[in-house]
Write an enzyme that holds these catalytic residues in place. Structure first.
Site, PDB file in Angstrom:
ATOM      1  N   GLY A 190     -23.533  -0.641 -43.384  1.00  0.00           N
ATOM      2  CA  GLY A 190     -23.096   0.628 -42.792  1.00  0.00           C
ATOM      3  C   GLY A 190     -21.704   1.028 -43.291  1.00  0.00           C
ATOM      4  O   GLY A 190     -21.053   0.292 -44.043  1.00  0.00           O
ATOM      5  N   GLN A 191     -21.257   2.195 -42.852  1.00  0.00           N
ATOM      6  CA  GLN A 191     -19.927   2.688 -43.249  1.00  0.00           C
ATOM      7  C   GLN A 191     -18.838   1.644 -42.978  1.00  0.00           C
ATOM      8  O   GLN A 191     -18.064   1.272 -43.860  1.00  0.00           O
ATOM      9  CB  GLN A 191     -19.606   3.969 -42.477  1.00  0.00           C
ATOM     10  CG  GLN A 191     -18.146   4.405 -42.573  1.00  0.00           C
ATOM     11  CD  GLN A 191     -17.788   5.537 -41.627  1.00  0.00           C
ATOM     12  OE1 GLN A 191     -17.734   6.679 -42.044  1.00  0.00           O
ATOM     13  NE2 GLN A 191     -17.525   5.234 -40.357  1.00  0.00           N
ATOM     14  N   HIS A 220     -15.004   7.523 -36.000  1.00  0.00           N
ATOM     15  CA  HIS A 220     -14.267   7.310 -37.250  1.00  0.00           C
ATOM     16  C   HIS A 220     -15.192   7.619 -38.416  1.00  0.00           C
ATOM     17  O   HIS A 220     -16.341   7.226 -38.440  1.00  0.00           O
ATOM     18  CB  HIS A 220     -13.676   5.905 -37.314  1.00  0.00           C
ATOM     19  CG  HIS A 220     -14.608   4.834 -36.860  1.00  0.00           C
ATOM     20  ND1 HIS A 220     -14.917   4.641 -35.530  1.00  0.00           N
ATOM     21  CD2 HIS A 220     -15.311   3.932 -37.552  1.00  0.00           C
ATOM     22  CE1 HIS A 220     -15.769   3.637 -35.434  1.00  0.00           C
ATOM     23  NE2 HIS A 220     -16.035   3.195 -36.649  1.00  0.00           N
ATOM     24  N   TYR A 249     -27.690   4.851 -25.973  1.00  0.00           N
ATOM     25  CA  TYR A 249     -26.763   4.163 -26.882  1.00  0.00           C
ATOM     26  C   TYR A 249     -25.512   3.690 -26.130  1.00  0.00           C
ATOM     27  O   TYR A 249     -25.095   2.533 -26.231  1.00  0.00           O
ATOM     28  CB  TYR A 249     -26.361   5.108 -28.028  1.00  0.00           C
ATOM     29  CG  TYR A 249     -25.208   4.592 -28.862  1.00  0.00           C
ATOM     30  CD1 TYR A 249     -25.432   3.734 -29.920  1.00  0.00           C
ATOM     31  CD2 TYR A 249     -23.893   4.959 -28.568  1.00  0.00           C
ATOM     32  CE1 TYR A 249     -24.368   3.244 -30.673  1.00  0.00           C
ATOM     33  CE2 TYR A 249     -22.832   4.478 -29.305  1.00  0.00           C
ATOM     34  CZ  TYR A 249     -23.066   3.622 -30.362  1.00  0.00           C
ATOM     35  OH  TYR A 249     -22.007   3.132 -31.087  1.00  0.00           O
ATOM     36  N   ALA A 296     -25.985  -2.288 -35.470  1.00  0.00           N
ATOM     37  CA  ALA A 296     -26.455  -1.539 -34.294  1.00  0.00           C
ATOM     38  C   ALA A 296     -27.295  -0.362 -34.761  1.00  0.00           C
ATOM     39  O   ALA A 296     -27.211   0.045 -35.915  1.00  0.00           O
ATOM     40  CB  ALA A 296     -25.277  -0.997 -33.484  1.00  0.00           C
ATOM     41  N   SER A 348     -17.602   1.002 -28.141  1.00  0.00           N
ATOM     42  CA  SER A 348     -17.545   2.422 -28.509  1.00  0.00           C
ATOM     43  C   SER A 348     -16.998   3.296 -27.396  1.00  0.00           C
ATOM     44  O   SER A 348     -17.238   3.052 -26.211  1.00  0.00           O
ATOM     45  CB  SER A 348     -18.971   2.870 -28.840  1.00  0.00           C
ATOM     46  OG  SER A 348     -19.062   4.271 -28.807  1.00  0.00           O
ATOM     47  N   GLU A 362     -18.234   5.925 -26.627  1.00  0.00           N
ATOM     48  CA  GLU A 362     -19.399   6.476 -25.916  1.00  0.00           C
ATOM     49  C   GLU A 362     -19.576   5.824 -24.549  1.00  0.00           C
ATOM     50  O   GLU A 362     -20.261   6.366 -23.684  1.00  0.00           O
ATOM     51  CB  GLU A 362     -20.675   6.270 -26.736  1.00  0.00           C
ATOM     52  CG  GLU A 362     -20.925   7.327 -27.774  1.00  0.00           C
ATOM     53  CD  GLU A 362     -21.152   8.715 -27.187  1.00  0.00           C
ATOM     54  OE1 GLU A 362     -22.109   8.888 -26.426  1.00  0.00           O
ATOM     55  OE2 GLU A 362     -20.357   9.607 -27.484  1.00  0.00           O
ATOM     56  N   ARG A 410     -19.805   8.198 -44.450  1.00  0.00           N
ATOM     57  CA  ARG A 410     -20.479   8.453 -43.179  1.00  0.00           C
ATOM     58  C   ARG A 410     -21.895   8.955 -43.432  1.00  0.00           C
ATOM     59  O   ARG A 410     -22.125   9.759 -44.358  1.00  0.00           O
ATOM     60  CB  ARG A 410     -19.667   9.533 -42.441  1.00  0.00           C
ATOM     61  CG  ARG A 410     -20.054   9.795 -41.013  1.00  0.00           C
ATOM     62  CD  ARG A 410     -19.910   8.608 -40.147  1.00  0.00           C
ATOM     63  NE  ARG A 410     -19.467   8.931 -38.800  1.00  0.00           N
ATOM     64  CZ  ARG A 410     -19.864   8.238 -37.727  1.00  0.00           C
ATOM     65  NH1 ARG A 410     -20.685   7.221 -37.838  1.00  0.00           N
ATOM     66  NH2 ARG A 410     -19.377   8.547 -36.531  1.00  0.00           N
TER      67      ARG A 410
HETATM   68  P1  GDR Z   1     -21.019  10.678 -31.572  1.00  0.00           P
HETATM   69  O1  GDR Z   1     -21.045  11.295 -33.058  1.00  0.00           O
HETATM   70  O2  GDR Z   1     -22.256  10.990 -30.829  1.00  0.00           O
HETATM   71  O3  GDR Z   1     -19.725  11.088 -30.945  1.00  0.00           O
HETATM   72  O4  GDR Z   1     -21.009   9.094 -31.862  1.00  0.00           O
HETATM   73  P2  GDR Z   1     -21.836  12.537 -33.696  1.00  0.00           P
HETATM   74  O5  GDR Z   1     -21.124  12.842 -34.953  1.00  0.00           O
HETATM   75  O6  GDR Z   1     -23.304  12.269 -33.801  1.00  0.00           O
HETATM   76  O7  GDR Z   1     -21.642  13.712 -32.613  1.00  0.00           O
HETATM   77  C1  GDR Z   1     -20.370  14.235 -32.297  1.00  0.00           C
HETATM   78  C2  GDR Z   1     -20.506  15.495 -31.461  1.00  0.00           C
HETATM   79  O8  GDR Z   1     -21.027  16.560 -32.266  1.00  0.00           O
HETATM   80  C3  GDR Z   1     -22.020  17.260 -31.526  1.00  0.00           C
HETATM   81  N1  GDR Z   1     -22.979  17.919 -32.428  1.00  0.00           N
HETATM   82  C4  GDR Z   1     -23.777  17.310 -33.318  1.00  0.00           C
HETATM   83  N2  GDR Z   1     -23.914  16.007 -33.652  1.00  0.00           N
HETATM   84  C5  GDR Z   1     -24.814  15.694 -34.618  1.00  0.00           C
HETATM   85  N3  GDR Z   1     -24.932  14.408 -34.972  1.00  0.00           N
HETATM   86  N4  GDR Z   1     -25.585  16.630 -35.236  1.00  0.00           N
HETATM   87  C6  GDR Z   1     -25.496  17.966 -34.927  1.00  0.00           C
HETATM   88  O9  GDR Z   1     -26.198  18.793 -35.489  1.00  0.00           O
HETATM   89  C7  GDR Z   1     -24.538  18.330 -33.924  1.00  0.00           C
HETATM   90  N5  GDR Z   1     -24.151  19.510 -33.380  1.00  0.00           N
HETATM   91  C8  GDR Z   1     -23.212  19.260 -32.479  1.00  0.00           C
HETATM   92  C9  GDR Z   1     -22.671  16.150 -30.693  1.00  0.00           C
HETATM   93  O10 GDR Z   1     -23.433  16.721 -29.627  1.00  0.00           O
HETATM   94  C10 GDR Z   1     -21.448  15.372 -30.263  1.00  0.00           C
HETATM   95  O11 GDR Z   1     -20.858  15.975 -29.147  1.00  0.00           O
HETATM   96  C11 GDR Z   1     -20.335   8.501 -32.963  1.00  0.00           C
HETATM   97  C12 GDR Z   1     -21.239   7.382 -33.513  1.00  0.00           C
HETATM   98  O12 GDR Z   1     -20.691   6.896 -34.704  1.00  0.00           O
HETATM   99  C13 GDR Z   1     -21.351   6.238 -32.537  1.00  0.00           C
HETATM  100  O13 GDR Z   1     -22.085   5.156 -33.141  1.00  0.00           O
HETATM  101  C14 GDR Z   1     -19.942   5.768 -32.168  1.00  0.00           C
HETATM  102  O14 GDR Z   1     -20.019   4.714 -31.238  1.00  0.00           O
HETATM  103  C15 GDR Z   1     -19.126   6.929 -31.606  1.00  0.00           C
HETATM  104  O15 GDR Z   1     -19.085   7.985 -32.556  1.00  0.00           O
HETATM  105  C16 GDR Z   1     -17.704   6.500 -31.297  1.00  0.00           C
END
Ligand code: GDR
Length: 345
Positions: free
Chosen positions: A11-12, A181, A151, A80, A127, A129, A186
């Site tokens: 992973g990253q 991060h 998660y 994970a 995390s 989260e 990523r």
């Molecule tokens: P996150 O990261 O859930 O915080 O977990 P993610 O980048 O998936 O989402 C961040 C926020 O963006 C909003 N969002 C979207 N997210 C994704 N993926 N795709 C979309 O199209 C989109 N549109 C809006 C999400 O709803 C959210 O609010 C990451 C992961 O790396 C976990 O494994 C880690 O533990 C935490 O960061 C810290």
């Protein structure tokens, strides 16, 4: 020569950590899942001296076997299912790997060390989260948890079982509560990379529209290269402990869109972005911002660079990558299957 075993090395974070440790003179071992894992090649290219061992966080004997071969001084459990959005779809598997997997690797370590768990240092990737629904701002090591996704719940189990092995068996076990991060490495399912990749593709005329979910969420985004350094620092202390790792700055997905599209010369990103109900999560984490004072004081850790630099670096890397591989199937901007509207029922 110190020895380290990294789960999740493909992973990253696994790749950045493997580079960091090998640069410090460690012999690096990585646990790799499945037969003929396609990402193993990436690790071999990034850290040619690393040794990959087959194993799976669902399989205790394979973990004991990997520990017996690697004989590590330090174990970093980064393996994970890490995509929050997917965790509703595969809640059982997420609990099995992201949650119970932590218990299994700790138990394997207990078997491997014949009960003397202070001999091998253990890092658990916890995390932000776990904080979930906002209880206080900013969040630190004593902020209560209220996870909002399968998660986050699995990570909370992993966190507490790590603390429990420290308290029950004297394990040298640390839990790093890392906020988001990011980096050019990523995965494209995460929002930063989805946006930087999408902006680059739109600027190059390869795509017209970027579909997103909730763009009003706030996250504390840092650079993955800085965060793996914090993992290593945690395991160099006299006493094990738990640390929040964060920048202390928070931004919305809108801010991310502003910076990424501006970087490719597009000011009105609204014309290219469509929010889709199917991409909203059943329960959202609205606001994350971390207080990493403890890490700054005790570990001497601090993040380098800022959010704008990070996003611009990612956009530039995507532009360069697309110039090299415009037809790379991984960059085809396809809708992944977790975004299928049938899941939203
Ligand atoms: P996150 O990261 O859930 O915080 O977990 P993610 O980048 O998936 O989402 C961040 C926020 O963006 C909003 N969002 C979207 N997210 C994704 N993926 N795709 C979309 O199209 C989109 N549109 C809006 C999400 O709803 C959210 O609010 C990451 C992961 O790396 C976990 O494994 C880690 O533990 C935490 O960061 C810290």
């Amino acid at each position: 020569m110190p020895r380290a075993l990294i789960t999740g090395i493909t992973g990253q974070d696994g790749m950045y950590l493997a580079e960091l440790l090998s640069g410090k003179g460690y012999e690096v071992f990585g646990l790799v899942r499945g037969q003929n894992n396609p990402r193993a090649q990436l690790v071999a290219e990034a850290v040619p001296s690393s040794r990959l061992l087959s194993g799976d966080l669902r399989d205790l004997p394979s973990l004991v076997g990997a520990l017996d071969i690697a004989r590590p001084d330090e174990v970093y459990n980064l393996g994970a299912i890490s995509f929050v959005g997917m965790s509703w779809r595969q809640a059982e598997l997420t609990s099995e790997i992201t949650g119970l997997g932590v218990l299994r690797i700790l138990e394997a370590l207990r078997i491997h060390t014949q009960g003397d768990m202070s001999k091998v240092r253990f890092y658990q990737a916890s995390s932000s989260e776990m904080f979930g629904k906002v209880r206080e701002v900013p969040q630190n090591e004593s902020t209560p948890f209220h996870p909002r996704s399968p998660y986050g719940i699995a990570k909370a189990f992993g966190h507490y079982i790590t603390v429990n092995y420290r308290e029950s068996y004297g394990a040298y076990a640390c839990s790093g509560i890392l906020f988001n991060h990011e980096s050019p490495r990523r995965g494209q399912e995460f929002v930063t990379r989805k946006v930087t990749r999408g902006a680059a593709r739109i600027a190059l005329g390869l795509q017209d529209t970027l579909f997103l979910g909730n763009i009003d969420a706030y996250r504390d985004w840092g650079y993955a290269g800085d965060y793996v350094e914090a993992m290593w620092l945690m395991l160099q202390q006299d006493e094990p402990g738990d640390y929040v790792i964060a920048t202390g700055e928070t931004h919305t997905v809108r801010d991310l869109l502003d910076i990424a599209f501006h970087r490719v010369g597009i000011e009105a990103w609204e014309r290219h972005v469509r929010q889709e109900p199917r991409l909203f999560r059943p329960a959202e984490v609205d606001l994350l911002v971390g207080d990493s004072s403890r890490a700054r004081e005790e570990l001497g850790w601090k993040p380098r660079g800022n959010f704008r630099d990070l996003i611009e670096m990612m956009v530039d890397a995507d532009l360069a990558d697309l110039a090299r591989h415009p037809h790379d199937p991984a960059s085809a901007g396809r809708t992944s299957d977790w975004e299928d509207p049938r899941w939203a029922r």
